[in-house]
Each structure stands twice: as C-alpha cells, then as structure tokens.
Design a protein around this motif. Structure first.
Motif, short mmCIF file in Angstrom:
data_model
loop_
_atom_site.label_atom_id
_atom_site.label_comp_id
_atom_site.label_asym_id
_atom_site.label_seq_id
_atom_site.Cartn_x
_atom_site.Cartn_y
_atom_site.Cartn_z
N GLY A 21 1.01 -1.25 0.10
CA GLY A 21 0.04 -0.04 -0.05
C GLY A 21 0.78 1.16 -0.13
O GLY A 21 0.66 2.24 -0.90
N TYR A 22 1.82 1.39 0.91
CA TYR A 22 2.51 2.61 0.93
C TYR A 22 3.40 2.66 -0.44
O TYR A 22 4.01 3.82 -0.77
N SER A 23 4.11 1.70 -0.67
CA SER A 23 4.92 1.54 -2.19
C SER A 23 3.84 2.30 -3.22
O SER A 23 4.39 2.95 -3.92
N ALA A 24 2.55 1.64 -3.22
CA ALA A 24 1.87 2.11 -4.37
C ALA A 24 1.59 3.63 -4.30
O ALA A 24 1.42 4.43 -5.26
N ALA A 25 1.29 3.95 -3.12
CA ALA A 25 1.14 5.46 -2.63
C ALA A 25 2.18 6.23 -3.22
O ALA A 25 1.84 7.44 -3.63
N ILE A 26 3.47 6.09 -2.74
CA ILE A 26 4.61 6.85 -3.05
C ILE A 26 4.93 6.82 -4.57
O ILE A 26 5.27 7.87 -5.03
N ARG A 27 4.75 5.84 -5.12
CA ARG A 27 4.79 5.67 -6.69
C ARG A 27 3.74 6.43 -7.39
O ARG A 27 4.16 7.05 -8.35
N GLY A 28 2.51 6.46 -6.89
CA GLY A 28 1.63 7.19 -7.40
C GLY A 28 1.63 8.68 -7.34
O GLY A 28 1.53 9.27 -8.28
N ALA A 29 2.27 8.99 -6.21
CA ALA A 29 2.72 10.33 -6.18
C ALA A 29 3.65 10.77 -6.92
O ALA A 29 3.62 11.94 -7.48
N GLN A 30 4.60 10.02 -7.11
CA GLN A 30 5.90 10.22 -8.02
C GLN A 30 5.39 10.34 -9.64
O GLN A 30 5.93 11.10 -10.24
N LEU A 31 4.24 9.51 -9.89
CA LEU A 31 3.61 9.70 -11.20
C LEU A 31 2.51 10.86 -11.38
O LEU A 31 2.05 11.11 -12.34
N GLY A 32 2.33 11.58 -10.41
CA GLY A 32 1.54 12.87 -10.51
C GLY A 32 0.13 12.58 -9.98
O GLY A 32 -0.79 13.39 -10.22
N LEU A 33 -0.13 11.32 -9.30
CA LEU A 33 -1.48 11.27 -8.96
C LEU A 33 -1.94 11.62 -7.57
O LEU A 33 -0.65 12.08 -6.72
N ALA A 332 2.68 -1.68 -10.16
CA ALA A 332 2.05 -2.04 -11.24
C ALA A 332 0.67 -1.35 -11.60
O ALA A 332 0.38 -0.64 -12.40
N ALA A 333 -0.05 -1.30 -10.16
CA ALA A 333 -1.45 -0.83 -10.17
C ALA A 333 -1.55 0.75 -10.45
O ALA A 333 -2.24 1.18 -11.21
N VAL A 334 -0.65 1.56 -9.74
CA VAL A 334 -0.75 2.85 -9.74
C VAL A 334 -0.07 3.20 -11.50
O VAL A 334 -0.56 4.30 -11.98
N ALA A 335 0.90 2.36 -11.93
CA ALA A 335 1.29 2.92 -13.12
C ALA A 335 0.08 2.68 -14.10
O ALA A 335 0.06 3.69 -15.24
N SER A 336 -0.74 1.55 -14.08
CA SER A 336 -1.64 1.38 -15.04
C SER A 336 -2.77 2.55 -14.76
O SER A 336 -3.26 3.03 -15.60
N ILE A 337 -3.06 3.02 -13.65
CA ILE A 337 -4.19 3.93 -13.29
C ILE A 337 -3.37 5.38 -14.14
O ILE A 337 -4.35 6.04 -14.46
N ALA A 338 -2.31 5.55 -14.18
CA ALA A 338 -1.61 6.67 -14.47
C ALA A 338 -1.44 6.61 -16.16
O ALA A 338 -0.86 7.65 -16.56
N GLY A 339 -1.80 5.43 -16.48
CA GLY A 339 -1.96 5.40 -18.07
C GLY A 339 -0.70 4.77 -18.51
O GLY A 339 -0.51 4.86 -19.73
N GLN A 340 0.29 4.31 -17.82
CA GLN A 340 1.34 3.59 -18.20
C GLN A 340 1.21 2.16 -18.64
O GLN A 340 0.25 1.47 -18.09
N GLN A 341 2.18 1.38 -19.63
CA GLN A 341 2.15 0.11 -19.71
C GLN A 341 2.71 -0.72 -18.46
O GLN A 341 3.98 -0.21 -18.06
N THR A 342 2.19 -1.58 -18.00
CA THR A 342 2.76 -2.21 -17.06
C THR A 342 2.77 -3.71 -17.08
O THR A 342 1.74 -4.15 -17.83
#
Length: 481
Positions: A21-33, A332-342
């Motif tokens: 969960g927290y890895s997804a949160a930080i990666r999502g923030a890095q991707l601008g979410l 992978a989940a947040v990358a997909s939500i951000a529109g990236q291939q994963t």
C-alpha cells in the motif's frame, strides 16, 4: 458515532498501509497522482510492525550469535554465553519505530494524504471510514485494496492457548522458549527453528505427510545436515493425532510412517498458520466482485478487478503471500491508473529463508527441470572452497546452477550460504534475461568474494571450476535425460 453529512471526493484511495500500500502511494505520487492512504493501525502494516522486520531482527541476532567463536579466533573478546534477550527486544522496538517514522515522513514529503480508520464499502465508488466516534464518507474515482491477510490457526488446533504461537506472537515473545516445537517446513518455520536454536532453545521440527523443505533437493539435504549439526531434531512423515496444552507445556502426538505412535513434548508450539485475506470487514463481496474459490480477489495483469474502479494487490490476491509480490503489484497498479504500460510476472519470484546460513531458490529445481523434459546440466560449488567464505568463517553451503544443456540457457539457481539473500536479486535478473552459461562466465567477479563461488559453479558445468578438484569417476557436470 458522528456521521459526516457530506461525502468527500478523492481521486485515488489506497486501503492498507503495508509495504504494498505505501509503495503504491509513493509511486503514485511520483507519477503525479493525488493519493489518499487509509490505514486502521500503524503504517507499514503487519510486515513492518509484526512480521517481516521483527522476525528478521531475531534471525539477524541469532546469526550474529553463531559468529562468536569465529570472532574469538580473530582476537575479538566476546563472552560466548552472555546474551540479553530483553536488550534484543528493545532493539527490535527501536528499529521498528525508526522504520515506521521513515515511511510516515516519506508519505508526508510526497504530499500523500494519510487517514486512520476502518474502511467499509458503501458502493462500488464510495467507502465509509470509521475512526472512533467519527464516520466519514468518501467517493472515489479509483481505489486499491491492499488490506493484506491474517494468520489463523490450522483446523486441527481448534483451541489456542498461551503456549501455541503464530508468527507475530513467536517473534514478540519475551523470553527464549526452553523447548520450541516447530510445526511445518515453510520458510517461516525454518527461520523460527534455525534462529531460536541459535538463541539457546531446544528445537524440534515436525513435518507431516510427505512434505519437505521448499527448496531444491540438494539445498534441502544441506539444511537437514546443518539442522542435525546444530542439534535441531527433525521428525518427518508424521500423521497428526492430537495436541494437548497444559500450564507446563505442549504435548503433540503423531503416527509415524511405520504406524508407531510418537509423542513430542515441549514448552511452546509454533505454527505458521493459515493466512486468510482481510476482505470480510470491507464488505466488498456484497457488490459482486469476482473472487476465487479460496476467497481471493481476481485481478488482471493491471491489478484491476471485475469492478473497473477497484484494484487489488498483495495478500488479498492469488499467489504467494509475500511482501515482494505486494510491492510489485502496487507499483504496477498505480502505473496502470496513470496510463502507463505495466506487467507483473511472478515466474521467477525467489523462495528465501533467513536461516543460518540463509537459503535461496530461483527458477526450476533439478527435479522439476527433468520433469519438464529438459536435458539438464547441473553444477554445484561448495563454499568451503571459496577464499572469502573460509577467511570469514562461513564455509557452510554451496551455490548450484542448472541449465538446459541443449540451449545453455540458465533454468535455475539455488544457494545456501552467506550472501544468498543479497545475491538472489542477481539470480532473478539473470533468469529474467534468459541468460546463457557464457553470460555468467564473461563478467569479472570481485576477489575475494562469495560471488566468485557463483562463477565457479557455472564453470563447473564443463569441469573447469578452478577451486574444485577434478572428478574422475563421476563428473561434476551431470547431464540428465
């Protein structure tokens, strides 16, 4: 309870603040979410606060205690029998608090909104969060379920007493057990047996039916040898009959493979338990989300569930219940939500045990490679012939490499010995790249170093390991058809 009158809107909610969960949160923030992370207990989840980190602190301490004799040989004066378990517990708490504070700081620095509370799904786009007397409602565009799992006693132990311990309880125990009975052969059971034996407990391992340790046969054999060397008694091929707990200890009764009743008595019993996904409190099943027969959430390659706005990662999904899976899926989940291939591929997920010494298995075992019909070439290099292992007093174990003799593509890498955990990432990378034998022989390896043993295992496939005596009658490189 005070119920919020107005539903609040959020873009992406992540339910569960464990490693996934927290890895997804930080990666999502890095991707601008825009991220909101909800956790009902402490950030870091079971892994940081009760599981992975606490257990590895104990296994680390146990490994260090086994080094005392070697340290004395180096001229470093350490009393062999001086060990303060309460200091270890204090150190464990300090490390956990430090790591938890670090994760909290990272979330704040990444501008992640953090909410404490218990989540209930009210609709496929709406949740309620209860925190004491406060109840707030949030509507979301997407949500990631990362609520993990809970260890429960296996069916044969209907009643649980104070002397029957699950993983989070064993590694929080306040004194070393006099005689620890370890039921099972998974990596947690092996770590418990190995570490508590090193910390001074008498240890007995009981393995039911035809089960064995979860590694290549050669590694399993070496683990058995080391357990015997350290006076850890292993009882195999047993059929469980009963468990009796008294105020003084535990008695387990089994039927052996020779149909003889056997009784094992100890002060405590450890069981890894059965882990069940933490889904029921969420109420998500009411909305028709697709589940497996075992009760896990079905997801696609993007971690998306049958409900388009809802994603799931970690222990609530199928597959090994390991933090590395949750972390990979969360990113992978947040990358997909951000529109990236994963893509998430768990084919080469390493099997790891922080035993003494540690053990790692990646890819096919020798037996499974033969069962797949491959022409197998296998080579094993003993760390006792490695210069650095010798000077550091850590000569137990070996590195084993398996390849397809037809293509020379590496199929599996297995190791028991010092450095196995650190080298496991390289093992995974090589298998992911479909490396050939020549790819492993070409690079330069640090000298002296444990990694040189890896090179020698590969060179041994064609009888060219420098620090291994030539085998005349039985070649070191073995081909099975």
């Amino acid at each position: 309870m005070v119920v919020g009158e107005i539903s609040q809107e959020r873009n992406l909610l992540i339910i569960g603040g464990g490693p996934g969960g927290y890895s997804a949160a930080i990666r999502g923030a890095q991707l601008g979410l825009s991220i909101t992370l909800i956790e009902q207990a402490d950030i870091g989840g079971v892994c940081l606060n009760e599981g992975c980190i606490p257990s590895k602190i104990v296994t680390h301490a146990a490994a260090k205690r086994t080094e005392i004799t070697h340290l004395q040989e180096l001229g470093i004066g350490i009393p062999e029998n001086q060990f303060d378990f309460k200091k270890l517990l204090s150190y464990k708490d300090r490390v956990i608090n430090q790591l938890r504070s670090g994760v909290e700081s990272l979330c704040k620095e990444n501008k992640i909104e953090m909410i404490r509370g218990k989540v209930t799904f009210l609709a496929t786009d709406k949740i309620g969060v209860e925190n004491g007397h406060q109840f707030d409602i949030y509507e979301f565009q997407q949500v990631i379920i990362a609520t993990g799992s809970t260890a429960v006693m296996p069916p044969f132990l209907i009643e649980k007493g104070e002397r029957i311990l699950l993983p989070h309880e064993l590694f929080a125990i306040e004194e070393v057990p006099d005689h620890l009975i370890v039921r099972g052969s998974d990596y947690i059971a092996l770590e418990a047996a190995s570490s508590f034996a090193a910390l001074g407990a008498k240890v007995s391992v009981v393995i039911e039916n035809k089960a064995d340790f979860p590694f290549d046969e050669s590694v399993n054999k070496e683990l058995s040898r080391l357990f015997k060397k350290r006076k850890i008694k292993v009882h195999k091929e047993l059929q469980f009959i009963s468990t009796n707990e008294t105020k003084d200890g535990i008695t387990m009764t089994f039927l052996t493979d020779k149909n003889v009743e056997e009784t094992i008595c100890g002060s405590h019993l450890f069981v890894s338990g059965t882990r069940i996904p933490n889904l029921e409190p969420l109420g998500i099943s009411r909305f028709g989300i697709d589940l497996t027969d075992e009760g896990f959430i079905k997801v696609d390659g993007n971690m998306q569930t049958s409900l388009p706005a809802i994603y799931a990662i970690g222990d609530v999904t199928e597959g090994p219940m390991l933090a590395i899976k949750a972390i990979k899926q969360g990113k992978a989940a947040v990358a997909s939500i951000a529109g990236q291939q994963t893509e998430v591929d768990l084919t080469f997920m390493p099997v790891v045990a922080h035993t003494i010494p540690p053990a790692v298995s990646v890819g096919l075992t020798e037996q499974s490679a033969r069962e797949y019909g491959l022409v197998v070439r296998a080579s094993q290099f003993a760390l006792g012939s490695n210069g650095y292992a010798t000077l550091s007093g850590k000569k137990d174990g070996f590195i084993k490499v398996i390849s397809d003799a037809t293509t020379e593509i590496i199929q599996g890498i297995h190791m028991i010995g010092e450095g196995a955990i650190e080298l496991s990432g390289s093992f995974v990378q090589l298998l992911e790249m479909a490396a050939r034998e020549e790819d492993l022989k070409f690079p330069l390896y640090a000298h002296p170093g444990i990694s040189e043993g890896f090179l020698e295992a590969v060179e041994g496939m064609v009888g060219q390991a420098i620090h291994a005596a030539p085998v005349k009658e039985k070649r070191q490189s073995i081909i099975f058809k």
